[in-house]
Design a protein around this motif. Sequence first.
Motif, PDB file in Angstrom:
ATOM      1  N   UNK A 125      59.318   3.501  50.730  1.00  0.00           N
ATOM      2  CA  UNK A 125      60.527   2.925  50.143  1.00  0.00           C
ATOM      3  C   UNK A 125      61.022   1.770  51.027  1.00  0.00           C
ATOM      4  N   UNK A 126      61.280   0.615  50.423  1.00  0.00           N
ATOM      5  CA  UNK A 126      61.757  -0.526  51.222  1.00  0.00           C
ATOM      6  C   UNK A 126      63.044  -0.198  51.973  1.00  0.00           C
ATOM      7  N   UNK A 127      63.034  -0.462  53.268  1.00  0.00           N
ATOM      8  CA  UNK A 127      64.231  -0.299  54.080  1.00  0.00           C
ATOM      9  C   UNK A 127      64.498   1.109  54.554  1.00  0.00           C
ATOM     10  N   UNK A 128      63.640   2.080  54.162  1.00  0.00           N
ATOM     11  CA  UNK A 128      63.884   3.473  54.567  1.00  0.00           C
ATOM     12  C   UNK A 128      62.835   3.997  55.538  1.00  0.00           C
ATOM     13  N   UNK A 129      61.629   3.497  55.458  1.00  0.00           N
ATOM     14  CA  UNK A 129      60.546   3.995  56.307  1.00  0.00           C
ATOM     15  C   UNK A 129      59.976   5.322  55.865  1.00  0.00           C
ATOM     16  N   UNK A 130      60.398   5.815  54.717  1.00  0.00           N
ATOM     17  CA  UNK A 130      59.894   7.081  54.176  1.00  0.00           C
ATOM     18  C   UNK A 130      59.185   6.824  52.852  1.00  0.00           C
ATOM     19  N   UNK A 131      58.300   7.766  52.499  1.00  0.00           N
ATOM     20  CA  UNK A 131      57.558   7.618  51.258  1.00  0.00           C
ATOM     21  C   UNK A 131      58.455   7.873  50.049  1.00  0.00           C
ATOM     22  N   UNK A 132      58.263   7.040  49.038  1.00  0.00           N
ATOM     23  CA  UNK A 132      58.977   7.218  47.769  1.00  0.00           C
ATOM     24  C   UNK A 132      58.356   8.412  47.041  1.00  0.00           C
ATOM     25  N   UNK A 133      59.167   9.416  46.653  1.00  0.00           N
ATOM     26  CA  UNK A 133      58.603  10.594  45.975  1.00  0.00           C
ATOM     27  C   UNK A 133      58.122  10.300  44.553  1.00  0.00           C
ATOM     28  N   UNK A 134      58.495   9.161  44.014  1.00  0.00           N
ATOM     29  CA  UNK A 134      58.105   8.810  42.647  1.00  0.00           C
ATOM     30  C   UNK A 134      56.846   7.938  42.662  1.00  0.00           C
ATOM     31  N   UNK A 135      55.704   8.570  42.509  1.00  0.00           N
ATOM     32  CA  UNK A 135      54.445   7.819  42.453  1.00  0.00           C
ATOM     33  C   UNK A 135      53.478   8.582  41.539  1.00  0.00           C
ATOM     34  N   UNK A 136      52.430   7.907  41.125  1.00  0.00           N
ATOM     35  CA  UNK A 136      51.464   8.501  40.198  1.00  0.00           C
ATOM     36  C   UNK A 136      50.328   9.183  40.954  1.00  0.00           C
ATOM     37  N   UNK A 137      49.773  10.215  40.350  1.00  0.00           N
ATOM     38  CA  UNK A 137      48.625  10.926  40.899  1.00  0.00           C
ATOM     39  C   UNK A 137      47.536  10.945  39.829  1.00  0.00           C
TER      40      UNK A 137
END
Length: 518
Positions: A125-137
């Motif tokens: 996530x931009x500006x957070x340094x953490x992974x965005x939980x909303x992604x495709x698998x």
Amino acid sequence: MTRYTDLEYLKLSRFGKISYKFLLFLYAIPVWFKNLGITIWKGTKSFFLKIGAEFKEIGQTFVHGDWKTKVSFFIFGFGSFARKQYIRGVLFLAMELVFIWYMIVNGGNWLSQLGSLGDVPRHVKPGTGTYDPNYDNSFNILLYDVLTIAWAFAFIWTWRLNIKQNKIAEDILKSGRRLRTSKEDMRSLLDDQFHKTMLALPLVGIMIFTVLPIVFMILIAFTNYGTGHDPANGQLFDWVGWDNFGQLFTWSNGTTGTFSATFGQILGWTLIWAFFATFLNYIMGVFVALMINRKGIKFKKLWRGILVMTIAIPQFISLLYVSKIFGNNAYVIKALQDMHIVGDKFSFWDDKVLSRVMVIIINLWVGIPYLMLIVTGVLMNVPADLYESAKIDGASGVKQFTKITLPYLLFVTGPYLLTSFTGNINNFNVIYLLTGGGPKNTNFDVTIQVTEAQKCVIGAGDTDLLITWLYNITTGASDGKLYNLAAVISIMIFIVVSVISLIVYNLLPSNRSEEDYS
């Protein structure tokens, strides 16, 4: 090809008879493929005719059916409710409601992503340094699409069954008979329809745990799923069409270092292994059984018991133990070196030919006891009067074996031979536990371009079968995990095994001349 009469055949020499039978076998293969093609054509034609008949019947049911039947086309179970068959109505209606709810909540979303297999990989996530939980698998998308499509087929089948049951109920009422009550329906499931009740759960299990995984595996063969496109690492994979199969059938880059060349050589060794592992075990198992069952042999139970004990020992333990016994630093090699039979650099597992011969020989120890028990059972059931008649006619022991014992053995054990051969093609345990597929052969190394910036090298050994090679490709024992190519190999294994099984099955005595042994 000229076919001999029985009299002409009897006049042939022994070599002539063998040659004639071999020519008949060769002649039968293209004829069998021709008949197979005709059967497939007739089956396909019959399938489409049945589909057409089904559509015709559906149309006639709607046109000629009463209003209850017509409403049931759109509201499952309505006719059953209207005719007081409440349990049927509840089941049909529940299927429709659950399917509609699933398609609205999840199914429609999964199907909408089937073409792309996902567009959003795992990202920070931009500006957070953490992974965005909303992604495709991509893996989940393909898996749930397969399940959704299977669910849709089940829905269509239920819709057709619902219409058919309405037509049957309407015809029963028109004939003046009464319909079954819900209580009678439940009772019939434990009486005249009990076979359907018992088969329902296994059938569902086969669909979920066998058919759907096979469909999923076939679809994986048309993607680039693997290293560089692995959803476990937050990456996506895409459809690549026939590219993976193109790698399998491309020989333009030479005879080594290509996926197709490696596949061809491993396939050749796999068939050689399966042939010797099957027929040497069979021949030796028959020989041991005949020796133990000969008149005058003492301690028969003891000899059988010793052989059965080898079955009781788990292969995992025994094969690993044998592998270590013949290892480079084991006492067998040291003893041979001390007796100056072999040199200082001798190894059972580092030489291509010797390692292949060793796995075939050691496999005899694993397979002979099974054959001994099977053949012993057959020998005990061969009619004794046949041997007595043969002796009166002056037949020698060899003649009695070739004309009486062997035909009975082949008739009874023919299906076992076929299943044993196909099983040996996929015999993972013996190869993996003895040699691990080694010795390593650098000519089998294949470089695969998995992404524009990443390459992957998959290798194999001289004793690797297709199944152990597939294991290496999927577990990362090579340079990467290439599930797409593994799926292609699995499909080819299925094709090879199916073709061989169909040809051999149609040539087995138990399939062609059953009445001769009844």
